[in-house]
Write a protein that holds these residues in place. Sequence first.
Motif, PDB file in Angstrom:
ATOM      1  N   ALA A  69       0.811  -1.217   0.000  1.00  0.00           N
ATOM      2  CA  ALA A  69       0.000   0.000   0.000  1.00  0.00           C
ATOM      3  C   ALA A  69       0.847   1.272   0.000  1.00  0.00           C
ATOM      4  CB  ALA A  69      -0.941   0.006   1.196  1.00  0.00           C
ATOM      5  N   PHE A  70       1.944   1.293   0.735  1.00  0.00           N
ATOM      6  CA  PHE A  70       2.764   2.496   0.835  1.00  0.00           C
ATOM      7  C   PHE A  70       3.829   2.590  -0.250  1.00  0.00           C
ATOM      8  CE2 PHE A  70       1.291   2.345   5.322  1.00  0.00           C
ATOM      9  CZ  PHE A  70       0.661   3.573   5.329  1.00  0.00           C
ATOM     10  N   LYS A  71       3.984   1.545  -1.063  1.00  0.00           N
ATOM     11  CA  LYS A  71       4.973   1.619  -2.140  1.00  0.00           C
ATOM     12  C   LYS A  71       4.610   2.683  -3.167  1.00  0.00           C
ATOM     13  CE  LYS A  71       6.886  -2.980  -1.839  1.00  0.00           C
ATOM     14  NZ  LYS A  71       7.077  -4.273  -2.461  1.00  0.00           N
ATOM     15  N   ASP A  72       3.320   2.835  -3.439  1.00  0.00           N
ATOM     16  CA  ASP A  72       2.862   3.772  -4.459  1.00  0.00           C
ATOM     17  C   ASP A  72       2.169   5.007  -3.900  1.00  0.00           C
ATOM     18  OD1 ASP A  72       3.754   2.010  -6.456  1.00  0.00           O
ATOM     19  OD2 ASP A  72       1.859   0.906  -6.399  1.00  0.00           O
ATOM     20  N   ASN A  73       1.950   5.061  -2.576  1.00  0.00           N
ATOM     21  CA  ASN A  73       1.182   6.153  -1.985  1.00  0.00           C
ATOM     22  C   ASN A  73       1.814   6.627  -0.685  1.00  0.00           C
ATOM     23  OD1 ASN A  73      -1.310   5.869  -3.768  1.00  0.00           O
ATOM     24  ND2 ASN A  73      -1.112   3.824  -2.927  1.00  0.00           N
ATOM     25  N   ASP A  74       1.753   7.939  -0.455  1.00  0.00           N
ATOM     26  CA  ASP A  74       2.182   8.499   0.832  1.00  0.00           C
ATOM     27  C   ASP A  74       1.073   8.391   1.866  1.00  0.00           C
ATOM     28  OD1 ASP A  74       4.712   9.204  -0.055  1.00  0.00           O
ATOM     29  OD2 ASP A  74       4.071  11.206  -0.657  1.00  0.00           O
ATOM     30  N   GLU A  75      -0.174   8.346   1.386  1.00  0.00           N
ATOM     31  CA  GLU A  75      -1.326   8.208   2.266  1.00  0.00           C
ATOM     32  C   GLU A  75      -2.192   7.069   1.767  1.00  0.00           C
ATOM     33  OE1 GLU A  75      -2.077  12.627   4.091  1.00  0.00           O
ATOM     34  OE2 GLU A  75      -3.450  11.920   2.577  1.00  0.00           O
ATOM     35  N   ILE A  76      -2.807   6.366   2.728  1.00  0.00           N
ATOM     36  CA  ILE A  76      -3.741   5.307   2.363  1.00  0.00           C
ATOM     37  C   ILE A  76      -5.022   5.482   3.174  1.00  0.00           C
ATOM     38  CG2 ILE A  76      -1.962   3.646   1.689  1.00  0.00           C
ATOM     39  CD1 ILE A  76      -2.512   2.219   4.379  1.00  0.00           C
ATOM     40  N   ILE A  77      -6.088   4.895   2.680  1.00  0.00           N
ATOM     41  CA  ILE A  77      -7.357   4.906   3.391  1.00  0.00           C
ATOM     42  C   ILE A  77      -7.481   3.591   4.148  1.00  0.00           C
ATOM     43  CG2 ILE A  77      -9.859   4.936   3.137  1.00  0.00           C
ATOM     44  CD1 ILE A  77      -9.438   6.640   0.625  1.00  0.00           C
ATOM     45  N   CYS A  78      -7.719   3.677   5.451  1.00  0.00           N
ATOM     46  CA  CYS A  78      -7.842   2.494   6.307  1.00  0.00           C
ATOM     47  C   CYS A  78      -9.192   2.518   7.010  1.00  0.00           C
ATOM     48  CB  CYS A  78      -6.757   2.488   7.386  1.00  0.00           C
ATOM     49  SG  CYS A  78      -5.092   2.428   6.767  1.00  0.00           S
ATOM     50  N   ILE A 113      -0.401   5.676  14.822  1.00  0.00           N
ATOM     51  CA  ILE A 113      -0.806   4.276  14.815  1.00  0.00           C
ATOM     52  C   ILE A 113       0.323   3.449  14.216  1.00  0.00           C
ATOM     53  CG2 ILE A 113      -3.279   4.751  14.720  1.00  0.00           C
ATOM     54  CD1 ILE A 113      -3.162   4.077  11.725  1.00  0.00           C
ATOM     55  N   TYR A 114       0.405   2.214  14.642  1.00  0.00           N
ATOM     56  CA  TYR A 114       1.407   1.280  14.142  1.00  0.00           C
ATOM     57  C   TYR A 114       0.678   0.147  13.436  1.00  0.00           C
ATOM     58  CZ  TYR A 114       4.262   3.933  17.338  1.00  0.00           C
ATOM     59  OH  TYR A 114       4.895   4.967  17.992  1.00  0.00           O
ATOM     60  N   LEU A 115       1.146  -0.204  12.249  1.00  0.00           N
ATOM     61  CA  LEU A 115       0.500  -1.259  11.481  1.00  0.00           C
ATOM     62  C   LEU A 115       1.299  -2.548  11.584  1.00  0.00           C
ATOM     63  CD1 LEU A 115      -0.559   0.677   8.266  1.00  0.00           C
ATOM     64  CD2 LEU A 115      -1.883   0.252  10.337  1.00  0.00           C
ATOM     65  N   TYR A 116       0.619  -3.575  12.040  1.00  0.00           N
ATOM     66  CA  TYR A 116       1.185  -4.919  12.158  1.00  0.00           C
ATOM     67  C   TYR A 116       0.852  -5.669  10.877  1.00  0.00           C
ATOM     68  CZ  TYR A 116       1.871  -9.649  13.985  1.00  0.00           C
ATOM     69  OH  TYR A 116       2.283 -10.945  14.180  1.00  0.00           O
ATOM     70  N   ALA A 143       5.012  -8.850  12.029  1.00  0.00           N
ATOM     71  CA  ALA A 143       5.750  -7.827  12.771  1.00  0.00           C
ATOM     72  C   ALA A 143       5.106  -6.461  12.545  1.00  0.00           C
ATOM     73  CB  ALA A 143       7.206  -7.783  12.314  1.00  0.00           C
ATOM     74  N   ILE A 144       5.382  -5.529  13.481  1.00  0.00           N
ATOM     75  CA  ILE A 144       5.007  -4.138  13.255  1.00  0.00           C
ATOM     76  C   ILE A 144       5.970  -3.603  12.208  1.00  0.00           C
ATOM     77  CG2 ILE A 144       4.947  -1.816  14.233  1.00  0.00           C
ATOM     78  CD1 ILE A 144       4.153  -3.078  16.899  1.00  0.00           C
ATOM     79  N   ILE A 145       5.432  -3.045  11.143  1.00  0.00           N
ATOM     80  CA  ILE A 145       6.268  -2.564  10.048  1.00  0.00           C
ATOM     81  C   ILE A 145       6.135  -1.058   9.836  1.00  0.00           C
ATOM     82  CG2 ILE A 145       6.732  -2.770   7.558  1.00  0.00           C
ATOM     83  CD1 ILE A 145       7.577  -5.201   9.167  1.00  0.00           C
ATOM     84  N   PHE A 146       4.955  -0.500  10.035  1.00  0.00           N
ATOM     85  CA  PHE A 146       4.733   0.903   9.708  1.00  0.00           C
ATOM     86  C   PHE A 146       4.291   1.726  10.909  1.00  0.00           C
ATOM     87  CE2 PHE A 146       3.807  -1.373   5.742  1.00  0.00           C
ATOM     88  CZ  PHE A 146       4.735  -0.769   4.906  1.00  0.00           C
ATOM     89  N   PHE A 157       2.023   7.802   6.174  1.00  0.00           N
ATOM     90  CA  PHE A 157       3.200   6.977   6.437  1.00  0.00           C
ATOM     91  C   PHE A 157       4.314   7.858   6.999  1.00  0.00           C
ATOM     92  CE2 PHE A 157       7.116   5.215   4.309  1.00  0.00           C
ATOM     93  CZ  PHE A 157       7.314   4.207   5.216  1.00  0.00           C
ATOM     94  N   ILE A 158       4.836   7.494   8.162  1.00  0.00           N
ATOM     95  CA  ILE A 158       5.910   8.253   8.795  1.00  0.00           C
ATOM     96  C   ILE A 158       7.219   7.473   8.773  1.00  0.00           C
ATOM     97  CG2 ILE A 158       6.751   9.217  10.967  1.00  0.00           C
ATOM     98  CD1 ILE A 158       3.871   9.767  11.728  1.00  0.00           C
ATOM     99  N   LYS A 159       7.156   6.192   9.092  1.00  0.00           N
ATOM    100  CA  LYS A 159       8.379   5.410   9.246  1.00  0.00           C
ATOM    101  C   LYS A 159       8.094   3.952   8.923  1.00  0.00           C
ATOM    102  CE  LYS A 159      11.933   4.521  12.740  1.00  0.00           C
ATOM    103  NZ  LYS A 159      12.406   4.893  14.071  1.00  0.00           N
ATOM    104  N   GLN A 160       9.081   3.267   8.365  1.00  0.00           N
ATOM    105  CA  GLN A 160       8.978   1.827   8.139  1.00  0.00           C
ATOM    106  C   GLN A 160      10.074   1.145   8.944  1.00  0.00           C
ATOM    107  OE1 GLN A 160       8.804   0.573   4.062  1.00  0.00           O
ATOM    108  NE2 GLN A 160       8.928  -1.578   4.582  1.00  0.00           N
TER     109      GLN A 160
END
Length: 98
Positions: free
Chosen positions: A3-12, A24-27, A34-37, A60-63
Amino acid sequence: MNAFKDNDEIICKQSTNINVGDIIYLYVTEPISAIIFKCEVTETDIPYNYNNDNLSISKFIKQYDNDNYTYSYLNELGIKAIRGPRKIPNKLSILLNK
């Protein structure tokens, strides 16, 4: 993961009381487990036609590396199940914000 490869923002899907500015942290489930984002909520309660659900947009702030915050490590920190939104222990919050 893609999802973040092509976008800086995603809809969740927004399923809890989340506010603009929240972090928020995405697992990511198997095979990574693992927590990745680390993300920042930029907008909430956006109308969406599918089942009248609300959505949130997360910036997206950090991976993190796939092996940093694995399920087994999270389990050691007191997280026993990951099946939706969860509050994280203070110790994990400190580690994720280094």
